[in-house]
Design a protein around this motif. Structure first.
Motif, short mmCIF file in Angstrom:
data_model
loop_
_atom_site.label_atom_id
_atom_site.label_comp_id
_atom_site.label_asym_id
_atom_site.label_seq_id
_atom_site.Cartn_x
_atom_site.Cartn_y
_atom_site.Cartn_z
N CYS A 263 0.85 -1.18 0.00
CA CYS A 263 0.00 0.00 0.00
C CYS A 263 0.89 1.24 0.00
CB CYS A 263 -0.92 0.01 1.22
SG CYS A 263 -2.05 -1.40 1.26
N ALA B 93 1.00 5.81 -0.61
CA ALA B 93 0.29 7.09 -0.60
C ALA B 93 1.09 8.12 -1.39
CB ALA B 93 0.08 7.58 0.83
N ARG C 195 -5.36 13.45 -1.66
CA ARG C 195 -4.52 12.33 -1.21
C ARG C 195 -4.90 11.07 -1.97
NH1 ARG C 195 -1.90 12.20 3.84
NH2 ARG C 195 -1.08 14.06 2.84
N PHE D 201 -4.26 6.83 -2.48
CA PHE D 201 -3.91 5.62 -1.77
C PHE D 201 -3.94 4.49 -2.80
CE2 PHE D 201 -5.37 1.83 0.63
CZ PHE D 201 -4.29 1.70 1.48
N LEU E 166 3.44 2.40 2.64
CA LEU E 166 2.85 2.55 3.97
C LEU E 166 3.20 1.34 4.83
CD1 LEU E 166 -0.71 3.75 2.90
CD2 LEU E 166 1.21 5.15 3.64
#
Length: 108
Positions: free
Chosen positions: A4, A6, A50, A52, A102
């Motif tokens: 994951c 960002a 943002r 993700f 992340l």
């Protein structure tokens, strides 16, 4: 394996809309480069500016392999340069760092 990441977009509604438009139908050569690196699934979500990203990979994937493949592919380099006109590094990113991995802090 699941990873994951960002990243932020430049906080401009028109630019965000353009960025999303590019992702409605990914260029075939970009999709091929993703799949040939061992990435089996990829999703990008957005809230505000943002982003993700969730990335599922097979056993052939490595970050080093993906980086080498991307560096050798002019179409990927062109895509990345274009996308960078919409993106901006997270505040804690090092110079040149884009999508930040992340840490998983909880799994149920």
């Amino acid at each position: 394996m699941r990873y994951c990441f960002a990243l932020d977009l430049i906080d401009d509604p028109a630019l965000i809309a353009e960025y999303e438009k590019y992702h409605e139908k990914l260029r075939p050569e970009i999709e091929e480069s993703i799949r040939s690196a061992g990435i089996t699934e990829m999703e990008i979500y957005r809230i505000g500016n943002r982003l993700f990203m969730i990335m599922e990979t097979d056993d052939s994937f490595s970050f080093e392999k993906k980086a080498a493949m991307d560096a050798a592919n002019p179409k990927v380099q062109e895509w990345e340069a274009l996308m960078w006109t919409y993106q901006q590094a997270l505040p804690m990113a090092k110079p040149g760092e884009k999508w930040m991995l992340l840490d998983n802090i909880f799994t149920l």
